[in-house]
Design a protein around this motif. Structure first.
Motif, short mmCIF file in Angstrom:
data_model
loop_
_atom_site.label_atom_id
_atom_site.label_comp_id
_atom_site.label_asym_id
_atom_site.label_seq_id
_atom_site.Cartn_x
_atom_site.Cartn_y
_atom_site.Cartn_z
N ILE A 280 0.85 -1.19 0.00
CA ILE A 280 0.00 0.00 0.00
C ILE A 280 0.89 1.24 0.00
CG2 ILE A 280 -1.88 1.23 1.15
CD1 ILE A 280 -2.67 -1.54 0.19
N ASP A 281 0.74 2.09 -1.02
CA ASP A 281 1.61 3.27 -1.11
C ASP A 281 1.08 4.42 -0.24
OD1 ASP A 281 -0.45 4.56 -2.48
OD2 ASP A 281 0.51 4.41 -4.44
N ASP A 282 1.75 5.55 -0.29
CA ASP A 282 1.40 6.69 0.56
C ASP A 282 0.00 7.24 0.30
OD1 ASP A 282 3.93 6.46 1.63
OD2 ASP A 282 4.81 7.99 0.31
N LYS A 283 -0.54 6.96 -0.89
CA LYS A 283 -1.88 7.43 -1.24
C LYS A 283 -2.94 6.37 -0.98
CE LYS A 283 -0.14 10.54 -4.86
NZ LYS A 283 -0.18 10.87 -6.30
N GLY A 284 -2.53 5.24 -0.40
CA GLY A 284 -3.48 4.18 -0.11
C GLY A 284 -3.77 3.28 -1.29
N ILE A 285 -3.00 3.39 -2.36
CA ILE A 285 -3.22 2.60 -3.58
C ILE A 285 -2.41 1.30 -3.49
CG2 ILE A 285 -2.98 2.55 -6.09
CD1 ILE A 285 -3.24 5.61 -6.03
N PRO A 286 -3.06 0.15 -3.69
CA PRO A 286 -2.35 -1.12 -3.59
C PRO A 286 -1.66 -1.54 -4.89
CG PRO A 286 -4.69 -1.54 -3.89
CD PRO A 286 -4.52 -0.05 -3.85
N THR A 287 -0.50 -2.14 -4.76
CA THR A 287 0.21 -2.80 -5.86
C THR A 287 0.74 -4.11 -5.31
OG1 THR A 287 0.90 -0.71 -6.87
CG2 THR A 287 2.11 -2.68 -7.51
N TYR A 288 0.58 -5.17 -6.07
CA TYR A 288 1.13 -6.45 -5.67
C TYR A 288 2.54 -6.58 -6.24
CZ TYR A 288 -3.63 -7.76 -4.34
OH TYR A 288 -4.87 -7.82 -3.77
N TYR A 289 3.51 -6.67 -5.34
CA TYR A 289 4.89 -6.88 -5.76
C TYR A 289 5.32 -8.30 -5.41
CZ TYR A 289 5.61 -1.81 -6.36
OH TYR A 289 5.55 -0.52 -6.78
N ALA A 290 6.16 -8.85 -6.25
CA ALA A 290 6.75 -10.15 -5.95
C ALA A 290 8.25 -10.06 -6.16
CB ALA A 290 6.17 -11.24 -6.84
N THR A 291 9.00 -10.30 -5.11
CA THR A 291 10.44 -10.48 -5.28
C THR A 291 10.64 -11.94 -5.69
OG1 THR A 291 10.53 -10.90 -2.90
CG2 THR A 291 11.19 -8.72 -3.65
N TYR A 292 11.50 -12.16 -6.66
CA TYR A 292 11.76 -13.53 -7.12
C TYR A 292 13.24 -13.68 -7.45
CZ TYR A 292 11.92 -11.83 -11.97
OH TYR A 292 12.26 -11.16 -13.12
N THR A 293 13.66 -14.92 -7.58
CA THR A 293 15.05 -15.21 -7.92
C THR A 293 15.15 -15.51 -9.40
OG1 THR A 293 15.51 -16.08 -5.71
CG2 THR A 293 17.02 -16.70 -7.47
N ALA A 294 15.94 -14.72 -10.11
CA ALA A 294 16.18 -14.94 -11.53
C ALA A 294 17.45 -15.77 -11.68
CB ALA A 294 16.32 -13.61 -12.25
N TYR A 295 17.35 -16.86 -12.44
CA TYR A 295 18.50 -17.75 -12.66
C TYR A 295 18.82 -17.75 -14.15
CZ TYR A 295 21.26 -22.06 -12.91
OH TYR A 295 22.24 -22.99 -13.14
N ASP A 296 20.05 -17.43 -14.50
CA ASP A 296 20.41 -17.33 -15.92
C ASP A 296 21.20 -18.53 -16.42
OD1 ASP A 296 22.94 -17.03 -14.84
OD2 ASP A 296 23.21 -14.95 -15.49
N GLY A 297 21.26 -19.59 -15.61
CA GLY A 297 22.02 -20.78 -15.99
C GLY A 297 23.36 -20.87 -15.30
N ARG A 298 23.81 -19.73 -14.73
CA ARG A 298 25.10 -19.70 -14.04
C ARG A 298 24.99 -19.09 -12.65
NH1 ARG A 298 25.66 -17.58 -18.90
NH2 ARG A 298 25.86 -15.49 -18.03
N SER A 299 24.22 -18.00 -12.54
CA SER A 299 24.15 -17.29 -11.27
C SER A 299 22.71 -16.88 -10.97
CB SER A 299 25.04 -16.04 -11.32
OG SER A 299 24.63 -15.19 -12.38
N PHE A 300 22.48 -16.45 -9.71
CA PHE A 300 21.16 -16.05 -9.24
C PHE A 300 21.17 -14.56 -8.91
CE2 PHE A 300 21.75 -20.48 -8.11
CZ PHE A 300 20.55 -21.07 -8.49
#
Length: 486
Positions: A280-300
């Motif tokens: 919920i931001d300062d104006k009361g507006i919701p946004t759904y955020y997702a932190t995720y792990t990106a894997y490129d075949g070698r590192s994260f």
């Protein structure tokens, strides 16, 4: 403290498949396949195509659309001036298409948030969206979803469309970017040099992906000598823009038929362990955020996904000195005027991070180190903190002897979340006898819980294989944490 297991299990379904492009080999082999098709009569092509459509008719209208798209991808290898008719194009497309079983190996590491739509529900019930990590052949991990309802008595129902195929999102062809932010992120990654400066000199404050690619091509043509640094800079900028793109689903597609696969993002081999939070931001507006792990075949690397409605998503690059390792979890609101996030940069300790801008993370400090035997190897979070009257409730995971994963919990101060108020001495959720076998044995893990009324609904993965649910009374858990102390 009583932890109630609900007895519901979400098992991986190998029959859930997605259509994807298939390349059998190099240019020469592709040309051989196409040449063989051109030796077939129209009748033979029609009969073979009809057989394909009959065998895979459960993909409905999506099938012919994908076959047509995959034909376009290899159409440059057509060696004759004679344009094939539509039926032959579709048959050629079928030779370069395959099904991929998205859950063949596992369905695990769940996260849960309140659904944006809470209409037409019984009193004191809540609709939720569950995100899960689906892993298939080659250990490729994608993001999938389920929709469900938690009722007043604590029972839950997971909706099932009954379809065996899933649908990837459409890619927004002309994603818009902010020039100032784009340049700032390039500078963070040390990609802003004289070539990048020349590229952005004429770029407007808000520009589209097509405008950027056109400018890159014009600069390539204008530059007489293509130095290695020049080419690397333009390629990196093009990659960065492609990574920070937008995708969308048609709203009428059921939640369990949606998939966000790593193939959506350039050079990504895995999209792992999304931790969703309703911010919920300062104006009361919701946004759904997702932190995720990106894997490129070698590192994260930790990255971000944002949506308002679970129909339209935007990929967002996280940059800065603190952006490393795995398991980031965003707080559901700003604290002291800044974004706040739980992280881990060293494989052992839980940190807290603050930033003025959600894209940039440079500041962090350790707030929790391994202390008890069940977490002696490492600590990490199990999703975004949940606000309670007593403080921020943070679920953790600990790794102990025999690489045994279990879940604990801590309380952080509401105004100063770097201050630990209390901490469980023992895990409140660990694998029982029938939960210890799977893809990775002896693991209990979650990427987020949901508070509803006086209960906490905790989806959790068993041994990196299947997903189940547990409930605990919020007050009871908080009292135990405070009793155990810091």
């Amino acid at each position: 403290m009583t932890v109630k297991r609900l007895g519901i299990q979400l098992l991986p379904q190998p029959e859930k498949v997605v259509l994807r492009f298939f390349s059998p080999g190099e240019k020469e082999r592709i040309e051989h396949i196409i040449a063989r098709v051109f030796t077939m009569t129209d009748r033979e092509v029609e009969e073979e195509l009809r057989t394909v459509i009959e065998k895979f008719d459960y993909h409905h209208d999506q099938l012919e659309e994908i076959l047509a798209k995959n034909y376009k991808k290899i159409s440059r290898f057509i060696f004759t001036d004679r344009e094939p008719d539509d039926r032959r194009k579709l048959f050629i497309g079928s030779l370069f298409t395959s099904e991929y079983s998205i859950e063949a190996a596992a369905l695990f590491n769940p996260s849960i948030v309140v659904h944006p739509d809470q209409s037409n529900l019984p009193e004191d019930s809540i609709r939720f969206i569950l995100s899960l990590r689906a892993t298939g052949e080659g250990h490729i991990s994608s993001l999938v979803f389920r929709q469900g309802v938690m009722h007043k008595d604590g029972s839950i129902i997971i909706e099932d469309s009954g379809q065996r195929y899933v649908i990837p999102p459409h890619i927004v062809e002309n994603t818009q970017y902010n020039r100032e932010l784009f340049i700032a992120q390039l500078k963070e990654q040390r990609l802003y040099n004289i070539f990048a400066e020349a590229l952005f000199a004429e770029m407007p404050e808000i520009f589209g992906y097509r405008r950027l690619i056109e400018a890159i091509e014009n600069l390539r043509e204008a530059e007489a000598l293509h130095s290695e640094e020049f080419l690397r800079t333009l390629e990196s900028i093009e990659w960065f823009a492609s990574f920070n793109q937008e995708v969308y689903f048609d709203p009428d597609i059921p939640m369990d038929m949606r998939i966000i696969s790593p193939s959506i993002v350039v050079d990504l081999k895995g999209l792992e362990d999304a931790r969703f939070v309703k911010f919920i931001d300062d104006k009361g507006i919701p946004t759904y955020y997702a932190t995720y792990t990106a894997y490129d075949g070698r590192s994260f690397s930790p990255q971000l996904l944002a949506t308002k409605d679970f129909n339209h998503f935007r990929f967002i690059s996280l940059t800065g000195k603190a952006v490393k390792n795995k398991g980031f979890a965003l707080f559901p609101k700003k604290i002291g005027g800044r974004y706040c996030m739980i992280g881990r940069q060293d494989n052992e300790n839980i940190t807290i991070m603050f930033s003025e801008n959600i894209n940039f993370w440079n500041e962090y400090r350790i707030i929790l180190r391994p202390k008890y035997s069940w977490e002696i190897i490492q600590l990490g979070n199990c999703g975004s903190p949940i606000e309670t009257d007593a403080g921020w409730l943070l679920f953790t995971h600990g790794v102990g002897p025999m690489r045994h994963y279990s879940m604990g919990a801590v309380l952080l101060d509401k105004e100063k979340p770097y201050k630990v108020i209390g901490r469980l001495k023992r895990p409140f959720l660990e694998a029982q006898a029938d939960e210890r076998s799977g893809y990775v044995p002896n693991v209990i893990y979650s990427c987020g819980a949901l508070q509803h009324k006086d209960k906490l609904l905790i989806p959790y993965a068993m041994s990196d294989y299947i997903t189940s649910f547990a409930e605990v009374e919020t007050d009871e858990l908080v009292k135990q944490i405070l009793k155990d102390g810091n």
